[in-house]
Design an enzyme around this catalytic site. Sequence first.
Site, mmCIF file in Angstrom:
data_model
loop_
_atom_site.group_PDB
_atom_site.id
_atom_site.type_symbol
_atom_site.label_atom_id
_atom_site.label_comp_id
_atom_site.label_asym_id
_atom_site.label_seq_id
_atom_site.Cartn_x
_atom_site.Cartn_y
_atom_site.Cartn_z
ATOM 1 C CE LYS A 260 1.381 -2.850 -0.084
ATOM 2 N NZ LYS A 260 2.859 -2.809 0.028
ATOM 3 C CE LYS B 261 6.154 2.429 -0.912
ATOM 4 N NZ LYS B 261 6.708 2.510 0.409
ATOM 5 C CE LYS C 193 -0.808 7.423 7.204
ATOM 6 N NZ LYS C 193 -1.722 8.143 7.841
HETATM 7 P P1 AMP Z 1 5.988 -1.284 5.983
HETATM 8 O O1 AMP Z 1 4.914 -0.663 6.807
HETATM 9 O O2 AMP Z 1 5.787 -1.087 4.506
HETATM 10 O O3 AMP Z 1 7.353 -0.956 6.462
HETATM 11 O O4 AMP Z 1 5.840 -2.860 6.167
HETATM 12 C C1 AMP Z 1 6.230 -3.541 7.336
HETATM 13 C C2 AMP Z 1 5.872 -5.000 7.254
HETATM 14 O O5 AMP Z 1 4.454 -5.164 7.124
HETATM 15 C C3 AMP Z 1 6.498 -5.731 6.041
HETATM 16 O O6 AMP Z 1 6.902 -7.030 6.449
HETATM 17 C C4 AMP Z 1 5.366 -5.808 5.071
HETATM 18 O O7 AMP Z 1 5.486 -6.916 4.206
HETATM 19 C C5 AMP Z 1 4.162 -5.963 5.994
HETATM 20 N N1 AMP Z 1 2.956 -5.435 5.359
HETATM 21 C C6 AMP Z 1 2.713 -4.129 5.029
HETATM 22 N N2 AMP Z 1 1.497 -4.002 4.456
HETATM 23 C C7 AMP Z 1 0.961 -5.261 4.415
HETATM 24 C C8 AMP Z 1 -0.282 -5.795 3.949
HETATM 25 N N3 AMP Z 1 -1.225 -5.024 3.413
HETATM 26 N N4 AMP Z 1 -0.485 -7.129 4.096
HETATM 27 C C9 AMP Z 1 0.457 -7.935 4.657
HETATM 28 N N5 AMP Z 1 1.641 -7.489 5.111
HETATM 29 C C10 AMP Z 1 1.900 -6.175 5.000
#
Ligand code: AMP
Length: 343
Positions: free
Chosen positions: A203, A120, A206
Amino acid sequence: MSGSTPRASKGRIFSGIKPSGNLHLGNYLGAIRNWVSMQRDYDSMFCMVDLHAITVFQDPKELTRNTREVAAGMMASGIDPAACILFVQSHVPAHAELAWVFNCVARLGWLNRMTQFKDKAGKNREASSSGLYVYPNLMAADILVYKATHVPVGEDQKQHVELARDIAAKFNNDYGVNLFPLPEPVIQGPATRVMSLRDGSKKMSKSEMTSDAALIYMTDTADDIAQKIRKATTDPNPLPETVEGLTGRLEAENLVNIMAALSDRTPEQVLQEVAGWQFSQFKSRLTEIAVATLGPITAEMNRLMADPAEIDRALKVGADKARALAAPILKEAYAAVGFLPAI
Ligand code: AMP
Ligand code: TRP
């Protein structure tokens, strides 16, 4: 499993999601769906981690809106605020309070190994917020301020949960107590790492995407979904018969995993259906499945977003319950550290 059955809890789960953008398929398949399936087997806590979101600047109005939208997405996906504790992180000050103590427990060397910070911050490390650097300490506090034992997350969060274990162990050891459990990451399902639709080596995320076409959002219409899947990057070969045949075909592998997760099958089972198909046929089938699964969730999200008071009421109940659980644990931690008790 019925909501009225008294639960035989296997422990406490805590997980969080940043309200820093629209929910996407990675959040849904990697996290939220698993939370729904676990919520009645554990004492479950799910949190919109707004303190984590602002480690990268968020437009204030957007942050408020996204916080409600993430709550709506979770409720629409089947998170039941009556069966678990659904709340907003900034409503419970104990998270930030315990995080400060953990800032003094975690070592710089540990934080320096965190790959998410490196990704990041990128080349612009000097210009990153100090919050982004200590982000994992706050995450450890989220989990440990409830003595949670299990943390269901996508693959990308494994290293942070391991750091939370290290912090718990060092705290217990430094202060000669057995206060914090060592939380376990729970990473399950065929889509623990959903990749970009445009580049199978990145990955789905967003913040890291240059184009919206790379992500399927939970608010996308059926037409959006169809168009994004149609444009998804693939290779020229037909779908293979075995999972081994997906080796080195990152985009094909990603789409098969997505289909598997959306239809509650293993990738092997999906390949039994689609072996030998061209991508055009596969993409039509994937679109059908994605629209059938996500359509009702999107409709319910839209209904909830039209009635923010219903969301806010659920979040207030959650915050009250969370504060009551966190307060005595924070007190124990403060006592272990030797802070003079407040009277
Ligand atoms: P975040 O939106 O980064 O707060 O992520 C929230 C949850 O979604 C966390 O448990 C992440 O590990 C999961 N997550 C986010 N992006 C992915 C992805 N591309 N594939 C699988 N899990 C994801
Ligand atoms: N860091 C997690 C993410 O980016 C979100 C999060 C914050 C979290 N606190 C947590 C996840 C505690 C699990 C447990 O997705």
